[in-house]
Motif scaffolding. Structure first.
Motif, PDB file in Angstrom:
ATOM      1  N   TYR B 108     -57.123 -39.604 -32.362  1.00  0.00           N
ATOM      2  CA  TYR B 108     -57.862 -40.708 -31.731  1.00  0.00           C
ATOM      3  C   TYR B 108     -58.310 -40.322 -30.319  1.00  0.00           C
ATOM      4  O   TYR B 108     -59.441 -40.604 -29.921  1.00  0.00           O
ATOM      5  N   ILE B 109     -57.449 -39.663 -29.540  1.00  0.00           N
ATOM      6  CA  ILE B 109     -57.852 -39.226 -28.195  1.00  0.00           C
ATOM      7  C   ILE B 109     -59.025 -38.254 -28.287  1.00  0.00           C
ATOM      8  O   ILE B 109     -60.016 -38.366 -27.565  1.00  0.00           O
ATOM      9  N   HIS B 110     -58.906 -37.306 -29.216  1.00  0.00           N
ATOM     10  CA  HIS B 110     -59.933 -36.284 -29.458  1.00  0.00           C
ATOM     11  C   HIS B 110     -61.266 -36.946 -29.830  1.00  0.00           C
ATOM     12  O   HIS B 110     -62.326 -36.595 -29.299  1.00  0.00           O
ATOM     13  N   MET B 111     -61.209 -37.942 -30.721  1.00  0.00           N
ATOM     14  CA  MET B 111     -62.414 -38.648 -31.157  1.00  0.00           C
ATOM     15  C   MET B 111     -63.060 -39.412 -30.010  1.00  0.00           C
ATOM     16  O   MET B 111     -64.280 -39.348 -29.810  1.00  0.00           O
ATOM     17  N   PHE B 112     -62.241 -40.156 -29.270  1.00  0.00           N
ATOM     18  CA  PHE B 112     -62.817 -40.982 -28.210  1.00  0.00           C
ATOM     19  C   PHE B 112     -63.275 -40.134 -27.024  1.00  0.00           C
ATOM     20  O   PHE B 112     -64.193 -40.533 -26.316  1.00  0.00           O
ATOM     21  N   THR B 113     -62.668 -38.957 -26.839  1.00  0.00           N
ATOM     22  CA  THR B 113     -63.209 -38.015 -25.855  1.00  0.00           C
ATOM     23  C   THR B 113     -64.626 -37.619 -26.264  1.00  0.00           C
ATOM     24  O   THR B 113     -65.557 -37.625 -25.452  1.00  0.00           O
ATOM     25  N   GLY B 114     -64.778 -37.290 -27.544  1.00  0.00           N
ATOM     26  CA  GLY B 114     -66.090 -36.905 -28.061  1.00  0.00           C
ATOM     27  C   GLY B 114     -67.121 -38.014 -27.883  1.00  0.00           C
ATOM     28  O   GLY B 114     -68.265 -37.764 -27.520  1.00  0.00           O
ATOM     29  N   ILE B 115     -66.686 -39.269 -28.121  1.00  0.00           N
ATOM     30  CA  ILE B 115     -67.627 -40.390 -27.974  1.00  0.00           C
ATOM     31  C   ILE B 115     -67.975 -40.575 -26.498  1.00  0.00           C
ATOM     32  O   ILE B 115     -69.143 -40.727 -26.137  1.00  0.00           O
ATOM     33  N   TYR B 116     -66.946 -40.533 -25.629  1.00  0.00           N
ATOM     34  CA  TYR B 116     -67.181 -40.782 -24.206  1.00  0.00           C
ATOM     35  C   TYR B 116     -68.194 -39.794 -23.626  1.00  0.00           C
ATOM     36  O   TYR B 116     -69.084 -40.166 -22.878  1.00  0.00           O
ATOM     37  N   TYR B 117     -68.048 -38.520 -23.993  1.00  0.00           N
ATOM     38  CA  TYR B 117     -68.914 -37.485 -23.407  1.00  0.00           C
ATOM     39  C   TYR B 117     -70.161 -37.202 -24.257  1.00  0.00           C
ATOM     40  O   TYR B 117     -70.829 -36.207 -24.055  1.00  0.00           O
ATOM     41  N   SER B 118     -70.471 -38.065 -25.229  1.00  0.00           N
ATOM     42  CA  SER B 118     -71.633 -37.898 -26.131  1.00  0.00           C
ATOM     43  C   SER B 118     -71.640 -36.520 -26.800  1.00  0.00           C
ATOM     44  O   SER B 118     -72.689 -35.899 -26.936  1.00  0.00           O
ATOM     45  N   SER B 119     -70.491 -36.065 -27.216  1.00  0.00           N
ATOM     46  CA  SER B 119     -70.392 -34.707 -27.784  1.00  0.00           C
ATOM     47  C   SER B 119     -70.671 -34.680 -29.273  1.00  0.00           C
ATOM     48  O   SER B 119     -70.135 -33.837 -29.985  1.00  0.00           O
ATOM     49  N   TYR B 120     -71.467 -35.630 -29.760  1.00  0.00           N
ATOM     50  CA  TYR B 120     -71.679 -35.701 -31.203  1.00  0.00           C
ATOM     51  C   TYR B 120     -73.152 -35.605 -31.575  1.00  0.00           C
ATOM     52  O   TYR B 120     -73.526 -35.859 -32.704  1.00  0.00           O
ATOM     53  N   LYS B 121     -74.020 -35.264 -30.610  1.00  0.00           N
ATOM     54  CA  LYS B 121     -75.447 -35.273 -30.950  1.00  0.00           C
ATOM     55  C   LYS B 121     -76.172 -34.092 -30.325  1.00  0.00           C
ATOM     56  O   LYS B 121     -75.571 -33.302 -29.614  1.00  0.00           O
ATOM     57  N   GLN B 122     -77.466 -34.005 -30.634  1.00  0.00           N
ATOM     58  CA  GLN B 122     -78.319 -32.943 -30.110  1.00  0.00           C
ATOM     59  C   GLN B 122     -77.750 -31.559 -30.429  1.00  0.00           C
ATOM     60  O   GLN B 122     -77.476 -30.766 -29.543  1.00  0.00           O
ATOM     61  N   GLY B 123     -77.549 -31.319 -31.710  1.00  0.00           N
ATOM     62  CA  GLY B 123     -77.026 -30.031 -32.151  1.00  0.00           C
ATOM     63  C   GLY B 123     -75.546 -30.076 -32.492  1.00  0.00           C
ATOM     64  O   GLY B 123     -75.035 -29.163 -33.130  1.00  0.00           O
ATOM     65  N   ARG B 124     -74.861 -31.155 -32.061  1.00  0.00           N
ATOM     66  CA  ARG B 124     -73.418 -31.230 -32.325  1.00  0.00           C
ATOM     67  C   ARG B 124     -73.090 -32.239 -33.430  1.00  0.00           C
ATOM     68  O   ARG B 124     -71.931 -32.646 -33.577  1.00  0.00           O
ATOM     69  N   GLU B 125     -74.076 -32.614 -34.246  1.00  0.00           N
ATOM     70  CA  GLU B 125     -73.829 -33.604 -35.308  1.00  0.00           C
ATOM     71  C   GLU B 125     -72.795 -33.104 -36.314  1.00  0.00           C
ATOM     72  O   GLU B 125     -71.934 -33.859 -36.772  1.00  0.00           O
ATOM     73  N   LEU B 126     -72.887 -31.813 -36.672  1.00  0.00           N
ATOM     74  CA  LEU B 126     -71.966 -31.292 -37.693  1.00  0.00           C
ATOM     75  C   LEU B 126     -70.536 -31.191 -37.178  1.00  0.00           C
ATOM     76  O   LEU B 126     -69.587 -31.261 -37.957  1.00  0.00           O
TER      77      LEU B 126
END
Lengths: 167, 411
Positions: B108-126
């Motif tokens: 959960y920490i790992h996931m919400f870190t990713g959400i907070y820093y927008s680490s899921y888009k612009q090439g990082r979708e996969l």
């Protein structure tokens, strides 16, 4: 010519492996099925002669609890009752139709209450409070004197089923 | 055939490099795998998860040596044999139980870190999608493992969760009986979930971990400012010895040494819990053997599933199932719901920051409410409100990110 031959080989191999794959999937599906011995153990006989008014007894059929409740005179008759002579019985699978917990029978309130998600059923097993979506299920039964054979579909069960009252 | 040096010392570096490419491998995976400098301890959670998974595998191997996947023997093999007879058997069980709980905390920490820093888009979708795949696989692993001690909670959680596959009014009882291999959870059920827990799902998890690492490689790890810089240039500076000027560090040994420090802190907490507070991971109800004729007074899942359980609970059966399904699937679509072009931390993204913290509050509230009995009308109402709020968070994100202003470069 060369390309056509290769395409033919590719398609041939593809079809061959696809047939094998489907066969393997079917075998896997069948291996997960309930065993014949599990299915054969699906018949239970219960005797209703000793039942007392407003006292819930719990029997077991196919690993599931079966509620047996003899209705007292003040309880409303319901088409879902199993009638033997003058006596009316509530016989259902004792699992909440929401997600399968066992509701507890509150003798004084004359209703079933499920502790898991708060669903309630009346004394005939009809759902009276959400999230219970439907009445308690009546198992297939066949009347045999004062006895019931669960798992077998007798004429009384067929009648209820045709009227859409069993679930 | 390639050239082999006949004078190379057997099993020496040159000998191995010519046969196995060890130096290339070392470069690709470690010394020239570049990680940005501008990160904080939250970037260590990935390796913390990998280490926790390793510990779960090791403790699981030892538990498996005495565990018996049979409804007549399972309960005693855990609670008697492993806990009282096997030397240090209690240690493996408590590590396994605590580890299963903490792995979700870190996920959960790992996931919400990713959400907070927008680490899921612009090439990082996969990266996001494979990570969500891991979340689902870990959930299945946790559920199947929870069946194995065959206590009351195992049995009734198994009953309730497999019943979900009936699809509400679809009444697919045939599918449920097929999954169980019986009318109710029984011997066939326990043994197949044992197989899933110790073999099939761990294989899937390992495969997904490899994929997850692979998806990181080209888009690179995000950084605290979402800055998109030239990695080749930064790597060149680093290799030239201009370590201070470069924006990157190699994964190993530099980044990894920071990871190891965070792991050190984490494992102090981990083993404190294992030795002194393991009870939080051992539900007392599960110390009663499974009994199909008696439901525990109050059934609830482990804490990490409570939020999704609470989304199921307040609605009617069919709508509850649909809401539950949406809740499970919604997070997968995050990269496609977020329409903003900005890759930046939430505190630079205006309304998105409010959305982020609202999501955290809703999920914590759902978690707390999921543990409370459903009979109290106040809790039931609150549960309903928060469940509805959760369902609205997806469309809301779409709208607010649609109107989010693009940030200037370097802002």
């Amino acid at each position: 010519m060369e390309k056509e031959r290769r395409d033919f080989m590719g398609i041939g191999l593809g079809v061959f492996t696809a047939v094998g794959g489907v066969g393997a999937l079917y075998a896997m599906k069948r291996s997960w099925d309930p065993l014949p011995s599990v299915k054969a153990a699906g018949f239970t006989e219960i005797d209703l002669a000793g039942a007392k008014d407003n006292v819930l007894t719990v029997e077991k059929w196919r690993g599931k609890p079966i509620f047996v409740l003899k209705k007292s005179a003040d309880m409303k008759a319901d088409d879902r009752d199993i009638v033997i002579g003058k006596d009316r019985f509530h016989v259902t699978i004792g699992l909440c139709t929401h997600l399968g917990c066992i509701p507890a029978y509150k003798k004084d309130d004359k209703k079933f209450m499920c502790a898991c998600h708060g669903g309630e059923f009346d004394v005939s097993g009809n759902d009276i409070k959400a999230p219970a979506p439907s009445p308690l299920v009546i198992p297939p039964f066949k009347i045999n004197g004062t006895k019931l054979v669960l798992g077998e579909e007798g004429p009384e069960y067929q009648k209820m089923k045709d009227a859409g009252l069993t679930a | 055939m390639a050239h082999f040096d006949e004078n190379a010392k057997p099993f020496g570096n040159k000998w191995l490099d010519e046969r196995l490419g060890v130096n290339t491998l070392m470069k690709v995976l470690n010394t020239e795998y570049w990680i940005p400098k501008n990160i904080n301890f939250l970037w260590a959670m990935g390796m913390v998860l990998a280490a926790t998974f390793g510990i779960l595998v090791i403790s699981g191997i030892f538990l498996m040596m005495y565990y018996k996947p049979d409804t007549n023997l399972a309960f005693d093999s855990v609670n008697y044999t492993i806990m009282t007879e096997v030397g240090y058997g209690w240690l493996w069980r408590h590590i396994h139980g605590v580890g299963a709980s903490l792995v979700f905390l870190i996920i959960y920490i790992h996931m919400f870190t990713g959400i907070y820093y927008s680490s899921y888009k612009q090439g990082r979708e996969l990266i996001w999608l494979s990570g969500m795949g891991l979340f689902v696989a870990f959930s299945a692993e946790a559920f199947s493992g929870y069946m194995l001690p065959w206590g009351q909670m195992s049995y009734w959680a198994g009953m309730v969760i497999t019943e979900l596959f009936a699809g509400g009014s679809l009444e697919a009882t045939g599918l449920v009986e097929w999954i169980r291999g019986d009318y109710v959870p029984g011997d066939a059920y326990l043994t197949r979930f044992f197989m899933l827990h110790v073999l099939l799902i761990p294989l899937v998890i390992i495969g997904l971990i490899v994929l997850h690492f692979g998806t990181l490689r080209l888009p690179h790890v995000n950084n605290q400012d979402g800055e998109n810089f030239d990695y080749d240039e930064a790597a060149k500076l680093y290799k030239e010895g201009k370590v201070k000027e470069s924006k990157v560090i190699p994964f190993s040994p530099v980044f990894l040494s920071k990871d190891v420090f965070v792991m050190g802190v984490y494992f102090i907490l981990f083993f404190y819990l294992v030795f002194y507070h393991f009870n939080f991971a051992m539900d007392p109800v599960n110390f009663d053997p499974a009994n199909g004729l008696s439901t525990p007074a109050h059934i609830y899942p482990e804490w990490y599933f409570l939020w999704s359980y609470e989304i199921l609970r307040p609605f009617s059966k069919d709508f509850g199932l649909i809401a539950f399904g949406i809740a499970q699937a919604a997070l997968f679509f995050l990269p496609f719901i977020d329409r903003s072009p900005n890759v930046a931390p939430a505190h630079k993204r205006g309304l998105f920051q409010i959305w982020f913290w609202a999501l955290i509050v809703i999920m914590i509230a759902l978690t707390a409410l999921g543990k409370l009995p459903p009979t109290d009308p106040l809790y039931a109402t609150l549960g309903f409100i928060f469940a509805v709020a959760f369902l609205f968070m997806g469309p809301l994100l779409f709208v607010i990110t649609k109107f989010e202003k693009p940030l200037k470069k370097g802002a």
